[in-house]
Design a protein around this motif. Structure first.
Motif, mmCIF file in Angstrom:
data_model
loop_
_atom_site.group_PDB
_atom_site.id
_atom_site.type_symbol
_atom_site.label_atom_id
_atom_site.label_comp_id
_atom_site.label_asym_id
_atom_site.label_seq_id
_atom_site.Cartn_x
_atom_site.Cartn_y
_atom_site.Cartn_z
ATOM 1 N N LYS A 225 -8.211 6.467 3.499
ATOM 2 C CA LYS A 225 -6.877 6.980 3.194
ATOM 3 C C LYS A 225 -6.123 6.007 2.301
ATOM 4 C CE LYS A 225 -2.400 7.679 5.390
ATOM 5 N NZ LYS A 225 -1.644 7.602 6.651
ATOM 6 N N VAL A 229 -4.778 6.615 -1.511
ATOM 7 C CA VAL A 229 -3.361 6.428 -1.852
ATOM 8 C C VAL A 229 -3.220 5.424 -2.995
ATOM 9 C CG1 VAL A 229 -1.157 5.540 -1.001
ATOM 10 C CG2 VAL A 229 -2.517 7.069 0.434
ATOM 11 N N LYS A 233 -1.717 6.045 -6.699
ATOM 12 C CA LYS A 233 -0.627 5.242 -7.252
ATOM 13 C C LYS A 233 -1.029 4.629 -8.597
ATOM 14 C CE LYS A 233 1.563 4.018 -2.865
ATOM 15 N NZ LYS A 233 1.899 2.916 -1.918
#
Length: 322
Positions: A225, A229, A233
């Protein structure tokens, strides 16, 4: 014959009298026996013994009359009740149970999570005793079970503030002190009637392989996860400036096109106004000049064929115009 009959009736009457007296004596004996038994029960119910490590709560119709320490006491039989409370120190294991002389781990109690998101299997031994016999007897049905649940909650809330290395090595004493203090305060606030005598860490080690594997799976999913992420980003940080630059370029191009169209339109308006002023001064000459200028723009791109109208046309005609 007559005399014999009278003699027989006399014997019969005597037997009946003797039988009636026996029945009366039997009833009297039963009543006396019942009274003796009742008196013995009254005597037995009138006194109670409180041992050295006990206290007794004397109640009447559910209301507490007094609390007695060790000794022999009198109470009103069948009306007053004496409830003996064990005041000795008891101990329970948290995270394990003792069965056939062996410590059996209870994973639901002993396995806890630490501040660095690791699992640790930690066992405690809790010693306690009754501090308020009335509160322990009336306020909860099972004060020991309530105390154990409170202890588990406080242990988990404390262990979660330490790393797994600290729990297994150097922080055991501090954890014991914190849990004992929190548990004692919660017991006092809820008036359970029990006090903590001692709380000690028996053992602290990594959990079973099954739990470790499950934890690794959770950690892998969590890292996946975080990676997703971070990638999102990164993509955002890379693409957002490009998109903003393209948007700025589009806006600048549009603004430039707008200014060019405005300038062109203003130039045409100025040119038209200038020609109109000239037209007002010399209309005929201005018309001729405009006509000639228009022809200069149109004629170079035209192909003109001059014929008398009777000449047969031959295709293609391009070669005649060269």
């Amino acid at each position: 014959m007559f005399g014999n009959g009278q003699q027989s009736n006399g014997h019969y009457s005597g037997g009946v009298v003797n039988q009636g007296a026996s029945m009366k004596n039997a009833k009297k004996g039963i009543i006396i026996g019942a009274l003796v038994i009742f008196l013995m029960l009254c005597v037995g119910q009138s006194f109670y013994q409180v041992k050295e490590q006990e206290q007794a709560i004397l109640t009447m119709f559910g209301k507490v009359i007094r609390v007695d320490t060790a000794g022999l006491y009198f109470k009103v039989p069948f009306i007053q009740q004496a409830h003996l409370i064990d005041m000795t120190t008891h101990g329970i294991g948290i995270g394990y149970v003792i069965k056939d002389g062996q410590n059996i781990t209870v994973d639901d109690e002993g396995v806890m999570i630490t501040s660095d998101f690791n699992f640790v299997d930690i066992d405690f031994y809790l010693e306690y005793k009754v501090s308020d016999p009335v509160a322990a007897f009336y306020n909860t049905e099972d004060p020991a079970a309530v105390m154990k649940n409170m202890a588990l909650a406080n242990i988990r809330n404390t262990v979660v503030n330490y790393t797994v290395d600290d729990v297994i090595t150097t922080a055991k004493g501090q954890i014991q002190s914190e849990v004992k203090e929190k548990l004692q305060k919660e017991l006092s606030d809820n008036n359970i009637g029990i006090t903590v005598v001692n709380l000690s860490v028996q053992d602290a080690e990594p959990p079973t392989q099954e739990i470790v594997q499950a934890f690794k799976s959770v950690e892998t999913a969590k890292q996946g996860k975080e990676t997703a992420v971070n990638n999102a980003k990164k993509y955002k940080s890379e693409e957002l400036p490009k998109a903003e630059a393209e948007a700025d370029k589009i806006i600048q191009d549009a603004e430039a096109a707008k200014q060019a169209r405005i300038a062109e339109a203003e130039g045409q308006v100025a040119r038209f106004n200038e020609m109109y002023e000239q037209y007002k001064l010399q209309p005929y000459i201005t018309k001729k000049r405009l006509f000639y200028e228009a022809m200069e723009d149109v004629l170079p791109d035209l192909k003109v064929i001059i014929t008398d109208g009777n000449t047969e046309q031959m295709l293609p005609l391009d070669s005649f115009n060269n």
